[in-house]
Structures are given as C-alpha cells and as structure tokens.
Write a protein that holds these residues in place. Structure first.
Motif, PDB file in Angstrom:
ATOM      1  N   SER A   4       0.825  -1.197   0.000  1.00 12.04           N
ATOM      2  CA  SER A   4       0.000   0.000   0.000  1.00 12.04           C
ATOM      3  C   SER A   4       0.868   1.260   0.000  1.00 12.04           C
ATOM      4  O   SER A   4       0.594   2.210  -0.730  1.00 12.04           O
ATOM      5  CB  SER A   4      -0.926  -0.014   1.223  1.00 12.04           C
ATOM      6  N   ASN A   5       1.922   1.273   0.812  1.00  8.47           N
ATOM      7  CA  ASN A   5       2.831   2.419   0.846  1.00  8.47           C
ATOM      8  C   ASN A   5       3.524   2.578  -0.501  1.00  8.47           C
ATOM      9  O   ASN A   5       3.664   3.693  -1.006  1.00  8.47           O
ATOM     10  CB  ASN A   5       3.866   2.257   1.949  1.00  8.47           C
ATOM     11  N   HIS A   7       2.410   1.639  -3.394  1.00  6.18           N
ATOM     12  CA  HIS A   7       1.429   2.132  -4.364  1.00  6.18           C
ATOM     13  C   HIS A   7       1.203   3.634  -4.197  1.00  6.18           C
ATOM     14  O   HIS A   7       1.063   4.353  -5.191  1.00  6.18           O
ATOM     15  CB  HIS A   7       0.115   1.373  -4.248  1.00  6.18           C
ATOM     16  N   LYS A   8       1.174   4.119  -2.962  1.00  5.88           N
ATOM     17  CA  LYS A   8       0.978   5.551  -2.722  1.00  5.88           C
ATOM     18  C   LYS A   8       2.111   6.372  -3.329  1.00  5.88           C
ATOM     19  O   LYS A   8       1.881   7.424  -3.930  1.00  5.88           O
ATOM     20  CB  LYS A   8       0.852   5.835  -1.220  1.00  5.88           C
ATOM     21  N   VAL A   9       3.333   5.896  -3.175  1.00  2.82           N
ATOM     22  CA  VAL A   9       4.484   6.602  -3.749  1.00  2.82           C
ATOM     23  C   VAL A   9       4.398   6.573  -5.271  1.00  2.82           C
ATOM     24  O   VAL A   9       4.563   7.609  -5.932  1.00  2.82           O
ATOM     25  CB  VAL A   9       5.814   5.996  -3.252  1.00  2.82           C
ATOM     26  N   LEU A  12       1.659   8.942  -6.562  1.00  4.75           N
ATOM     27  CA  LEU A  12       2.042  10.355  -6.473  1.00  4.75           C
ATOM     28  C   LEU A  12       2.995  10.728  -7.605  1.00  4.75           C
ATOM     29  O   LEU A  12       2.808  11.752  -8.277  1.00  4.75           O
ATOM     30  CB  LEU A  12       2.691  10.641  -5.116  1.00  4.75           C
ATOM     31  N   ILE A  31       7.688  14.529  -1.450  1.00  4.15           N
ATOM     32  CA  ILE A  31       7.012  13.226  -1.403  1.00  4.15           C
ATOM     33  C   ILE A  31       6.633  12.900   0.036  1.00  4.15           C
ATOM     34  O   ILE A  31       5.500  12.509   0.320  1.00  4.15           O
ATOM     35  CB  ILE A  31       7.901  12.120  -2.013  1.00  4.15           C
ATOM     36  N   ALA A  34       3.742  15.096   1.130  1.00  7.30           N
ATOM     37  CA  ALA A  34       2.475  14.899   0.429  1.00  7.30           C
ATOM     38  C   ALA A  34       1.734  13.629   0.829  1.00  7.30           C
ATOM     39  O   ALA A  34       0.518  13.552   0.663  1.00  7.30           O
ATOM     40  CB  ALA A  34       2.715  14.877  -1.075  1.00  7.30           C
ATOM     41  N   LEU A  35       2.443  12.657   1.347  1.00  2.00           N
ATOM     42  CA  LEU A  35       1.812  11.369   1.631  1.00  2.00           C
ATOM     43  C   LEU A  35       1.420  11.231   3.103  1.00  2.00           C
ATOM     44  O   LEU A  35       2.127  11.719   3.976  1.00  2.00           O
ATOM     45  CB  LEU A  35       2.760  10.231   1.243  1.00  2.00           C
ATOM     46  N   PRO A  36       0.317  10.542   3.349  1.00  2.18           N
ATOM     47  CA  PRO A  36      -0.129  10.317   4.729  1.00  2.18           C
ATOM     48  C   PRO A  36       0.601   9.143   5.381  1.00  2.18           C
ATOM     49  O   PRO A  36      -0.014   8.217   5.905  1.00  2.18           O
ATOM     50  CB  PRO A  36      -1.621  10.036   4.567  1.00  2.18           C
ATOM     51  N   LEU A  37       1.927   9.181   5.285  1.00  6.68           N
ATOM     52  CA  LEU A  37       2.771   8.131   5.854  1.00  6.68           C
ATOM     53  C   LEU A  37       3.833   8.783   6.723  1.00  6.68           C
ATOM     54  O   LEU A  37       4.142   9.966   6.554  1.00  6.68           O
ATOM     55  CB  LEU A  37       3.483   7.359   4.732  1.00  6.68           C
ATOM     56  N   THR A  42       7.760   6.279   4.203  1.00  3.09           N
ATOM     57  CA  THR A  42       7.897   6.815   2.852  1.00  3.09           C
ATOM     58  C   THR A  42       9.287   6.509   2.294  1.00  3.09           C
ATOM     59  O   THR A  42       9.422   6.063   1.153  1.00  3.09           O
ATOM     60  CB  THR A  42       7.638   8.338   2.835  1.00  3.09           C
TER      61      THR A  42
END
Length: 79
Positions: A4-5, A7-9, A12, A31, A34-37, A42
């Motif tokens: 999931s992490n 995929h988020k990267v 983006l 990066i 911008a991400l909720p990690l 990240t």
C-alpha cells in the motif's frame, strides 16, 4: 514496507508524470510531505521501489522519479 505504501508513492509520482511530463520528478521532501505516511515509511517505500527498478533517485538523494516500468506499474495498478 507495505505494498500500500509502495502504491501511494508510485501514484504520487505518476500524477506528477501526467501533470508535468515524464519522468515525474519530485523532491523527496515533497514526497514525504504529500503522503499520509511517516517519513520512515515513505523512505522505506522509495528504497524498495528503487531496488525494484520502478523509481530512480539522483546521486545526492534529493529527488526521485519514475522509470518507465514504474509508470507502467502505477497506471496498471501493479505497484
């Protein structure tokens, strides 16, 4: 690092690719912001994607960008 992490990267960076053109270059600090990690999650995702050849990172480790394979993975949902 979870998929999931990863995929988020990829998502983006693919969005940046679509908006500004290949290769979807972003500062690593952008990066992280911008991400909720967490920053650690990240950076771990970026490292794993780099090792898979889906993301490339400049020599000074300040920017990251997609490889063509990374863009394909992001847009096909494989990342």
């Amino acid at each position: 690092m979870s998929e999931s992490n990863s995929h988020k990267v990829l998502a983006l960076l693919a969005r940046e690719w679509d908006l500004k053109g290949p290769p979807g270059i972003l500062d690593i600090s952008d990066i992280v912001a911008a991400l909720p990690l967490s920053p650690g999650d990240t950076l771990a995702a970026l490292k794993a994607l780099f090792q898979e050849g889906l993301v490339d990172i400049n020599e000074t480790k300040t920017v990251a960008f997609l490889t063509p394979e990374g863009y394909e993975a992001a847009t096909n949902g494989d990342g």
